[in-house]
Design a protein around this motif. Structure first.
Motif, PDB file in Angstrom:
ATOM      1  N   ILE A   1      61.807  90.456  50.166  1.00 29.61           N
ATOM      2  CA  ILE A   1      61.340  90.327  51.549  1.00 29.61           C
ATOM      3  C   ILE A   1      60.771  88.925  51.723  1.00 29.61           C
ATOM      4  O   ILE A   1      59.686  88.610  51.219  1.00 29.61           O
ATOM      5  CB  ILE A   1      60.291  91.397  51.908  1.00 29.61           C
ATOM      6  N   ASN A   2      61.531  88.077  52.393  1.00 25.45           N
ATOM      7  CA  ASN A   2      61.100  86.699  52.644  1.00 25.45           C
ATOM      8  C   ASN A   2      60.202  86.672  53.873  1.00 25.45           C
ATOM      9  O   ASN A   2      60.655  86.457  55.005  1.00 25.45           O
ATOM     10  CB  ASN A   2      62.321  85.798  52.856  1.00 25.45           C
ATOM     11  N   ASN A   3      58.926  86.908  53.620  1.00 29.40           N
ATOM     12  CA  ASN A   3      57.949  86.982  54.698  1.00 29.40           C
ATOM     13  C   ASN A   3      57.143  85.696  54.848  1.00 29.40           C
ATOM     14  O   ASN A   3      56.684  85.388  55.957  1.00 29.40           O
ATOM     15  CB  ASN A   3      56.999  88.157  54.429  1.00 29.40           C
ATOM     16  N   ALA A   4      56.945  84.938  53.777  1.00 27.79           N
ATOM     17  CA  ALA A   4      56.104  83.740  53.838  1.00 27.79           C
ATOM     18  C   ALA A   4      56.643  82.771  54.892  1.00 27.79           C
ATOM     19  O   ALA A   4      57.824  82.420  54.893  1.00 27.79           O
ATOM     20  CB  ALA A   4      56.063  83.054  52.475  1.00 27.79           C
ATOM     21  N   GLY A   5      55.779  82.357  55.783  1.00 24.84           N
ATOM     22  CA  GLY A   5      56.174  81.430  56.833  1.00 24.84           C
ATOM     23  C   GLY A   5      54.989  81.161  57.733  1.00 24.84           C
ATOM     24  O   GLY A   5      53.967  81.862  57.677  1.00 24.84           O
ATOM     25  N   LEU A   6      55.115  80.147  58.568  1.00 22.93           N
ATOM     26  CA  LEU A   6      53.999  79.797  59.439  1.00 22.93           C
ATOM     27  C   LEU A   6      54.478  78.952  60.601  1.00 22.93           C
ATOM     28  O   LEU A   6      55.570  78.392  60.581  1.00 22.93           O
ATOM     29  CB  LEU A   6      52.918  79.042  58.667  1.00 22.93           C
ATOM     30  N   ALA A   7      53.632  78.907  61.625  1.00 25.78           N
ATOM     31  CA  ALA A   7      53.786  77.961  62.729  1.00 25.78           C
ATOM     32  C   ALA A   7      52.550  77.092  62.751  1.00 25.78           C
ATOM     33  O   ALA A   7      51.443  77.565  62.470  1.00 25.78           O
ATOM     34  CB  ALA A   7      53.952  78.695  64.058  1.00 25.78           C
ATOM     35  N   LEU A   8      52.737  75.835  63.076  1.00 20.87           N
ATOM     36  CA  LEU A   8      51.613  74.907  63.172  1.00 20.87           C
ATOM     37  C   LEU A   8      51.712  74.132  64.478  1.00 20.87           C
ATOM     38  O   LEU A   8      52.723  73.482  64.747  1.00 20.87           O
ATOM     39  CB  LEU A   8      51.616  73.921  61.996  1.00 20.87           C
ATOM     40  N   GLY A   9      50.668  74.237  65.281  1.00 22.23           N
ATOM     41  CA  GLY A   9      50.591  73.460  66.513  1.00 22.23           C
ATOM     42  C   GLY A   9      51.310  74.097  67.678  1.00 22.23           C
ATOM     43  O   GLY A   9      52.244  74.894  67.511  1.00 22.23           O
ATOM     44  N   THR A  10      50.854  73.733  68.869  1.00 20.64           N
ATOM     45  CA  THR A  10      51.446  74.256  70.109  1.00 20.64           C
ATOM     46  C   THR A  10      51.800  73.128  71.078  1.00 20.64           C
ATOM     47  O   THR A  10      52.188  73.392  72.211  1.00 20.64           O
ATOM     48  CB  THR A  10      50.456  75.213  70.798  1.00 20.64           C
ATOM     49  N   LYS A  11      51.706  71.900  70.621  1.00 18.86           N
ATOM     50  CA  LYS A  11      51.956  70.760  71.508  1.00 18.86           C
ATOM     51  C   LYS A  11      53.455  70.512  71.676  1.00 18.86           C
ATOM     52  O   LYS A  11      54.254  70.881  70.811  1.00 18.86           O
ATOM     53  CB  LYS A  11      51.292  69.508  70.941  1.00 18.86           C
ATOM     54  N   PRO A  12      53.847  69.851  72.763  1.00 22.54           N
ATOM     55  CA  PRO A  12      55.254  69.475  72.928  1.00 22.54           C
ATOM     56  C   PRO A  12      55.663  68.431  71.892  1.00 22.54           C
ATOM     57  O   PRO A  12      54.815  67.728  71.319  1.00 22.54           O
ATOM     58  CB  PRO A  12      55.308  68.914  74.351  1.00 22.54           C
ATOM     59  N   ALA A  13      56.954  68.315  71.663  1.00 23.27           N
ATOM     60  CA  ALA A  13      57.478  67.483  70.587  1.00 23.27           C
ATOM     61  C   ALA A  13      56.961  66.039  70.579  1.00 23.27           C
ATOM     62  O   ALA A  13      56.673  65.503  69.496  1.00 23.27           O
ATOM     63  CB  ALA A  13      59.003  67.496  70.620  1.00 23.27           C
ATOM     64  N   PRO A  14      56.805  65.377  71.720  1.00 23.06           N
ATOM     65  CA  PRO A  14      56.337  63.991  71.658  1.00 23.06           C
ATOM     66  C   PRO A  14      54.913  63.835  71.128  1.00 23.06           C
ATOM     67  O   PRO A  14      54.516  62.736  70.716  1.00 23.06           O
ATOM     68  CB  PRO A  14      56.411  63.516  73.115  1.00 23.06           C
ATOM     69  N   ASP A  15      54.143  64.941  71.135  1.00 16.89           N
ATOM     70  CA  ASP A  15      52.720  64.848  70.815  1.00 16.89           C
ATOM     71  C   ASP A  15      52.329  65.501  69.497  1.00 16.89           C
ATOM     72  O   ASP A  15      51.144  65.552  69.163  1.00 16.89           O
ATOM     73  CB  ASP A  15      51.898  65.503  71.938  1.00 16.89           C
TER      74      ASP A  15
END
Length: 249
Positions: free
Chosen positions: A82-96
């Motif tokens: 079960i490949n569960n390890a993962g994350l999201a970082l940041g909520t800013k638009p790509a230029p920032d």
């Protein structure tokens, strides 16, 4: 005989809930993660005869291989990854964005997932096992600030489909699970500890819970060997898709 599942990112959220559910149903679990104290808590809760803690950073290929090559014999026959390890970082638009955030997401969600999967394929083929990859609705549905994260989860979905093709005839099953809004430490990680942002994200939303994802994973793993779930997308009833936006300059 009980089967053995290896669950990455089992120190919290989906991973910890899934470890608890699988052990409750008689599976042995190899639980991986960076935080030894969290894994030790799971061992105390579930029993050392049921859960083995493999402490390493999923991005460290050498540490991963060393840990998995030294599993006790009673945990070494992996039937399910079960490949569960993962994350999201940041909520800013790509230029920032901070570019390091993108690098960490790619290293974790894409590279590390691919590396551990390839490492375990010989064992999974030998045992006609199963791979369940945690993707996201973000693999299908873009949203502001989802940039790199959505791209990594689209990779996970397409990688799952590619594995299905490559493993044709081996008996190995592959599934992509694609949850929507689910309440977990995920949002605290993404906002780098912003409790207010966490509270606002889930307030009144009746979001999915880690236990809901665990139940879905267990259901997939419990299907007869001739059935493959290619992908499952699930959302809370409260969540739907954003309407198209139009910029009027």
């Amino acid at each position: 005989m009980s089967k053995t599942a290896l669950i990455t990112g089992a120190t919290a959220g989906f991973g910890a809930a899934t470890a608890r559910l699988f052990v409750r149903h008689g599976w042995k679990v190899v639980a991986t993660g960076r935080r030894r104290d969290r894994l030790d808590e799971l061992v105390r809760e579930l029993g050392e005869e049921n859960l083995f803690p493999a402490v390493f950073d999923i991005r460290d290929e050498n540490a991963m291989k060393e840990a998995l090559s030294s599993l006790p014999s009673e945990f070494s026959e992996i039937d399910l990854l079960i490949n569960n390890a993962g994350l999201a970082l940041g909520t800013k638009p790509a230029p920032d964005i901070q570019l390091d955030d993108w690098r960490i997401m790619i290293d974790t969600n894409v590279t590390a997932l691919a590396v551990i999967t390839q490492h375990l394929l010989p064992k999974l083929i030998e045992r006609q096992g199963m791979i369940i990859n945690l993707s996201s609705v973000a693999a299908h549905w873009p949203y502001p600030g989802g940039n790199c994260y959505g791209g990594t989860k689209a990779f996970v979905r397409q990688f799952s489909y590619g594995l299905r093709c490559d493993l044709h005839g081996t008996g190995v099953r592959v599934t992509s699970i694609e949850p929507g809004l689910c309440e977990s430490e995920f949002t605290l990680v993404r906002t780098k500890g912003d409790q207010k942002a966490y509270d606002e994200t889930y307030k009144g939303a009746k979001a999915l819970q880690p236990e809901d994802i665990a139940e879905t994973l267990f259901w997939v793993a419990s299907q007869p060997a001739h059935i493959n779930m290619n992908s499952i997308e699930l959302m809370p009833v409260s969540q739907t898709w954003n309407p198209f936006r139009i910029y009027r300059g």
